[in-house]
Design a protein around this motif. Sequence first.
Motif, mmCIF file in Angstrom:
data_model
loop_
_atom_site.group_PDB
_atom_site.id
_atom_site.type_symbol
_atom_site.label_atom_id
_atom_site.label_comp_id
_atom_site.label_asym_id
_atom_site.label_seq_id
_atom_site.Cartn_x
_atom_site.Cartn_y
_atom_site.Cartn_z
ATOM 1 N N UNK A 1 59.563 40.391 34.509
ATOM 2 C CA UNK A 1 59.066 41.164 33.385
ATOM 3 C C UNK A 1 58.046 40.385 32.570
ATOM 4 N N UNK A 2 58.291 39.107 32.256
ATOM 5 C CA UNK A 2 57.322 38.343 31.470
ATOM 6 C C UNK A 2 56.068 38.097 32.280
ATOM 7 N N UNK A 3 56.221 37.915 33.586
ATOM 8 C CA UNK A 3 55.060 37.712 34.464
ATOM 9 C C UNK A 3 54.241 38.981 34.529
ATOM 10 N N UNK A 4 54.898 40.140 34.541
ATOM 11 C CA UNK A 4 54.172 41.419 34.587
ATOM 12 C C UNK A 4 53.352 41.621 33.309
ATOM 13 N N UNK A 5 53.925 41.193 32.171
ATOM 14 C CA UNK A 5 53.190 41.316 30.913
ATOM 15 C C UNK A 5 51.973 40.395 30.913
ATOM 16 N N UNK A 6 52.140 39.198 31.460
ATOM 17 C CA UNK A 6 51.022 38.247 31.520
ATOM 18 C C UNK A 6 49.931 38.762 32.444
ATOM 19 N N UNK A 7 50.326 39.316 33.593
ATOM 20 C CA UNK A 7 49.358 39.861 34.540
ATOM 21 C C UNK A 7 48.650 41.068 33.914
ATOM 22 N N UNK A 8 49.397 41.933 33.259
ATOM 23 C CA UNK A 8 48.811 43.103 32.612
ATOM 24 C C UNK A 8 47.852 42.665 31.510
ATOM 25 N N UNK A 9 48.258 41.681 30.718
ATOM 26 C CA UNK A 9 47.388 41.159 29.663
ATOM 27 C C UNK A 9 46.116 40.565 30.262
ATOM 28 N N UNK A 10 46.246 39.820 31.371
ATOM 29 C CA UNK A 10 45.098 39.221 32.038
ATOM 30 C C UNK A 10 44.121 40.308 32.482
ATOM 31 N N UNK A 11 44.617 41.360 33.134
ATOM 32 C CA UNK A 11 43.738 42.419 33.628
ATOM 33 C C UNK A 11 43.080 43.185 32.481
ATOM 34 N N UNK A 12 43.812 43.420 31.421
ATOM 35 C CA UNK A 12 43.229 44.117 30.285
ATOM 36 C C UNK A 12 42.103 43.280 29.682
ATOM 37 N N UNK A 13 42.368 41.993 29.469
ATOM 38 C CA UNK A 13 41.347 41.094 28.912
ATOM 39 C C UNK A 13 40.181 40.959 29.883
ATOM 40 N N UNK A 14 40.475 40.835 31.173
ATOM 41 C CA UNK A 14 39.438 40.697 32.196
ATOM 42 C C UNK A 14 38.530 41.937 32.197
ATOM 43 N N UNK A 15 39.101 43.139 32.237
ATOM 44 C CA UNK A 15 38.303 44.351 32.249
ATOM 45 C C UNK A 15 37.530 44.522 30.946
ATOM 46 N N UNK A 16 38.108 44.143 29.853
ATOM 47 C CA UNK A 16 37.418 44.235 28.570
ATOM 48 C C UNK A 16 36.209 43.302 28.546
ATOM 49 N N UNK A 17 36.389 42.039 28.942
ATOM 50 C CA UNK A 17 35.285 41.078 28.953
ATOM 51 C C UNK A 17 34.209 41.478 29.956
ATOM 52 N N UNK A 18 34.637 41.920 31.139
ATOM 53 C CA UNK A 18 33.654 42.362 32.140
ATOM 54 C C UNK A 18 32.896 43.586 31.633
ATOM 55 N N UNK A 19 33.608 44.488 30.983
ATOM 56 C CA UNK A 19 32.958 45.676 30.427
ATOM 57 C C UNK A 19 31.926 45.314 29.384
ATOM 58 N N UNK A 20 32.255 44.380 28.501
ATOM 59 C CA UNK A 20 31.311 43.942 27.465
ATOM 60 C C UNK A 20 30.098 43.274 28.096
ATOM 61 N N UNK A 21 30.328 42.411 29.082
ATOM 62 C CA UNK A 21 29.210 41.726 29.749
ATOM 63 C C UNK A 21 28.342 42.709 30.513
ATOM 64 N N UNK A 22 28.952 43.610 31.259
ATOM 65 C CA UNK A 22 28.183 44.584 32.023
ATOM 66 C C UNK A 22 27.439 45.547 31.097
ATOM 67 N N UNK A 23 28.044 45.867 29.977
ATOM 68 C CA UNK A 23 27.373 46.730 29.019
ATOM 69 C C UNK A 23 26.092 46.067 28.516
ATOM 70 N N UNK A 24 26.153 44.772 28.266
ATOM 71 C CA UNK A 24 24.954 44.036 27.843
ATOM 72 C C UNK A 24 23.884 44.030 28.915
ATOM 73 N N UNK A 25 24.287 43.871 30.170
ATOM 74 C CA UNK A 25 23.324 43.874 31.277
ATOM 75 C C UNK A 25 22.695 45.257 31.405
ATOM 76 N N UNK A 26 23.503 46.299 31.370
ATOM 77 C CA UNK A 26 22.991 47.661 31.469
ATOM 78 C C UNK A 26 22.052 47.956 30.288
ATOM 79 N N UNK A 27 22.434 47.522 29.114
ATOM 80 C CA UNK A 27 21.598 47.726 27.933
ATOM 81 C C UNK A 27 20.255 47.018 28.086
ATOM 82 N N UNK A 28 20.279 45.802 28.613
ATOM 83 C CA UNK A 28 19.031 45.054 28.815
ATOM 84 C C UNK A 28 18.141 45.746 29.835
ATOM 85 N N UNK A 29 18.724 46.259 30.890
ATOM 86 C CA UNK A 29 17.943 46.956 31.923
ATOM 87 C C UNK A 29 17.332 48.227 31.336
ATOM 88 N N UNK A 30 18.126 48.994 30.605
ATOM 89 C CA UNK A 30 17.605 50.211 29.998
ATOM 90 C C UNK A 30 16.490 49.916 28.997
#
Length: 123
Positions: A1-30
């Motif tokens: 259970x604690x490992x699942x929370x850590x993995x879930x937290x990792x994926x949420x943070x990972x997708x959030x950071x990737x989303x922010x970075x990709x949003x900046x790239x898309x914004x720069x291209x546009x």
Amino acid sequence: PAANKAVAFFFVVFFFLCGVCLLGVVEAILLDEFMGAVQEERQRLHDEEVERTVMTSEKLGSPLDPLLASLAHFHSSNDLSQKIRELFFMIDANGSGSLDYEEICQGLQALEGFSVKLSLEDL
């Protein structure tokens, strides 16, 4: 259970950071595409203006027509007289109060925005 929370937290943070970075790239291209389109539009408008100027010059019959067209926009006879007086003093390089052929040719060539070339027949 604690490992699942850590993995879930990792994926949420990972997708959030990737989303922010990709949003900046898309914004720069546009933004880059937008600036390119603006520059192309400005160039197109400039080319149309040059073409319109050339076409207008070709339609006019006399070499002095572009200069006369600029004098055609006046508000009163005093305004027209003032424009003609200013033009005369700009062309009268030596300040003699009279113009000869060479002085007229040199003065008209020195005027910015007008490409006037006269021959003796034009006078």
